[in-house]
Write a protein that holds these residues in place. Structure first.
Motif, short mmCIF file in Angstrom:
data_model
loop_
_atom_site.label_atom_id
_atom_site.label_comp_id
_atom_site.label_asym_id
_atom_site.label_seq_id
_atom_site.Cartn_x
_atom_site.Cartn_y
_atom_site.Cartn_z
N VAL A 153 -6.71 1.24 -14.24
CA VAL A 153 -8.13 0.95 -14.07
C VAL A 153 -8.45 0.93 -12.57
N ASN A 155 -11.24 0.18 -9.64
CA ASN A 155 -12.47 -0.54 -9.33
C ASN A 155 -13.05 -0.04 -8.00
N TYR A 156 -14.21 0.59 -8.07
CA TYR A 156 -14.87 1.12 -6.88
C TYR A 156 -15.94 0.13 -6.42
N TYR A 157 -15.88 -0.28 -5.17
CA TYR A 157 -16.88 -1.19 -4.62
C TYR A 157 -17.96 -0.36 -3.92
N ILE A 174 -19.70 -3.13 -8.65
CA ILE A 174 -18.38 -2.56 -8.88
C ILE A 174 -18.46 -1.57 -10.03
N GLU A 175 -17.99 -0.36 -9.79
CA GLU A 175 -17.92 0.64 -10.84
C GLU A 175 -16.47 0.85 -11.22
N GLN A 176 -16.22 1.01 -12.51
CA GLN A 176 -14.86 1.15 -13.00
C GLN A 176 -14.65 2.53 -13.61
N ILE A 194 -9.78 1.16 -2.91
CA ILE A 194 -9.95 1.02 -4.35
C ILE A 194 -8.95 -0.01 -4.86
N GLU A 195 -9.43 -0.96 -5.65
CA GLU A 195 -8.57 -1.94 -6.29
C GLU A 195 -8.21 -1.39 -7.66
N GLU A 197 -5.74 -1.68 -11.31
CA GLU A 197 -5.05 -2.63 -12.18
C GLU A 197 -4.22 -1.88 -13.21
N LYS A 202 -2.01 -5.76 -9.77
CA LYS A 202 -3.04 -5.15 -8.94
C LYS A 202 -2.41 -4.35 -7.81
#
Length: 400
Positions: A153, A155-157, A174-176, A194-195, A197, A202
């Motif tokens: 997954v 996560n775009y900030y 946040i867009e996933q 990009i974070e 998971e 993480k």
């Protein structure tokens, strides 16, 4: 001059010791690739920071006498291969000693060096990337039949969608997205980290970076359909056959002959590629690379770089003349000609500096320092873009 050097080191992570030797701080270099996060120094530097001796500043003369006093004798009679290895060592030894002596004389840098592990960012400045309490084994995950089904997954900030109130952040958009983690190119082409998971772990993907997690048997998938989209820099850190790695169960190794099948030539850009290969000090391996591997890949040898490992107090991590366990490793560089490369173009390339020495405190076992900017960045490649591929052991930590 020293103050300027320290200022540049603080910003870049690179301190020039001599015209051909540098001290580098991998943490500073890596953190230049992050926007919202920072690599944790205390996590990266997990070894060679013994508080009982790190406060002592060694003297070059004392260090030299100590090496002579404790030097382990070579085997009484050397076979032909060992004689070649000893000649290689004697040739590079003066370069390594000169670099180390320059480090010992740089007392301003030594003061900073002793605090590298505690050199974190200010409170509230950024999030630190630290080691997970339990790590995922990507080699084990990738070897099971469910591997194609595993997803990561992302996560775009969105900075432009951040809401503020009097200078404080109220909310951040946040867009996933969900994408396969194996045999799939996962890229971050944005302007923020990009974070990611995966199985409640993480990971951080720096800006303008990507990874392709796969078995080497699937490397053909990286061969570009159009050679103009190939790579002009290929860095390879193979899991060579290694008795130490086998005994410590650090990672599985592969027979040397396995690497002969790597399609390095096909991965290169049409205008050519610089190939950087990490090797151990075993003469059998060096002979294999020079006589079999590089010719099979179509790589012409160009230069040697050396990584000298030191502790927090500036001392080498081991005896320099210890025959089977020396405190340095070698990076071999060569050029792989592309389809459109001709002799006129080759003569226009800047020569790669030979016998360059990089000094640093090692991180985890077998982790190599990021020396690209201070090392082969001077290589003037013919291609306009900076396409790079790194073939190495799988990542297992949050900050890798």
């Amino acid at each position: 001059m020293k103050n300027n050097q320290l200022q540049l080191f603080s910003e870049s992570g690179i301190y020039q010791l001599t015209s051909n030797a540098f001290f580098i701080d991998p943490v500073r270099i890596l953190n230049r690739s992050y926007t919202r996060f920072r690599v944790s120094p205390s996590t990266y530097y997990s070894r060679f920071f013994d508080s009982s001796n790190s406060t002592q500043v060694p003297k070059a003369s004392e260090d030299s006498r100590k090496r002579k006093r404790k030097q382990k004798k070579k085997p009484q009679s050397l076979n032909e291969r060992e004689q070649i290895a000893d000649r290689r060592h004697q040739e590079v030894k003066p370069l390594l000693l000169k670099a180390h002596e320059a480090l010992i004389e740089a007392t301003d840098l030594l003061k900073v060096l002793r605090n590298l592990r505690n050199d974190g960012c200010a409170v509230g400045e950024c999030k630190e990337l630290s080691e997970e309490s339990s790590e995922l084994s990507f080699m084990e995950l990738g070897s099971v039949w469910q591997a194609p089904l595993y997803e990561i997954v992302l996560n775009y900030y969105q900075d432009d969608k951040t809401f503020h109130n009097g200078g404080s952040v109220l909310a951040q958009s946040i867009e996933q997205s969900v994408t396969p983690v194996f045999n799939n190119l996962v890229a971050n082409e944005g302007s923020c980290d990009i974070e990611a998971e995966l199985f409640n772990h993480k990971y951080i993907i720096p800006i303008r970076s990507c990874f392709y997690m796969s078995d080497l048997r699937q490397i053909e998938n990286l061969i570009p359909a159009d050679s103009d989209c190939g790579f002009n820099l290929i860095v390879i850190d193979p899991p060579w056959e290694n008795g130490s790695a086998h005994q410590k169960l650090r990672y599985p190794t592969l027979p040397n002959r396995y690497y002969l099948s790597l399609p390095v030539k096909q991965l290169c850009h049409t205008s050519g590629s610089l190939v950087a290969l990490w090797v151990t000090n075993r003469e059998k391996l060096r002979g294999f690379v020079e006589n079999d591997l590089f010719p099979k890949w179509g790589v012409k040898y160009a230069a040697n770089f050396y990584w000298l490992k030191v502790k927090a107090n500036g001392m080498m991590t081991g005896e320099l003349d210890l025959f089977h366990h020396r405190p340095y490793e070698c990076l071999l560089l060569g050029y792989c000609e592309g389809k459109e490369t001709d002799s006129d173009n080759i003569t226009r390339l800047n020569p790669i500096p030979d016998n360059r020495v990089f000094v640093s405190v090692p991180g985890d076992y077998s982790r190599k320092p990021p020396i690209g900017e201070a090392g082969y960045s001077e290589y003037n490649c013919l291609v306009p873009q900076n396409a790079e591929i790194s073939l190495r052991q799988p990542m297992t930590k949050q900050w890798e």
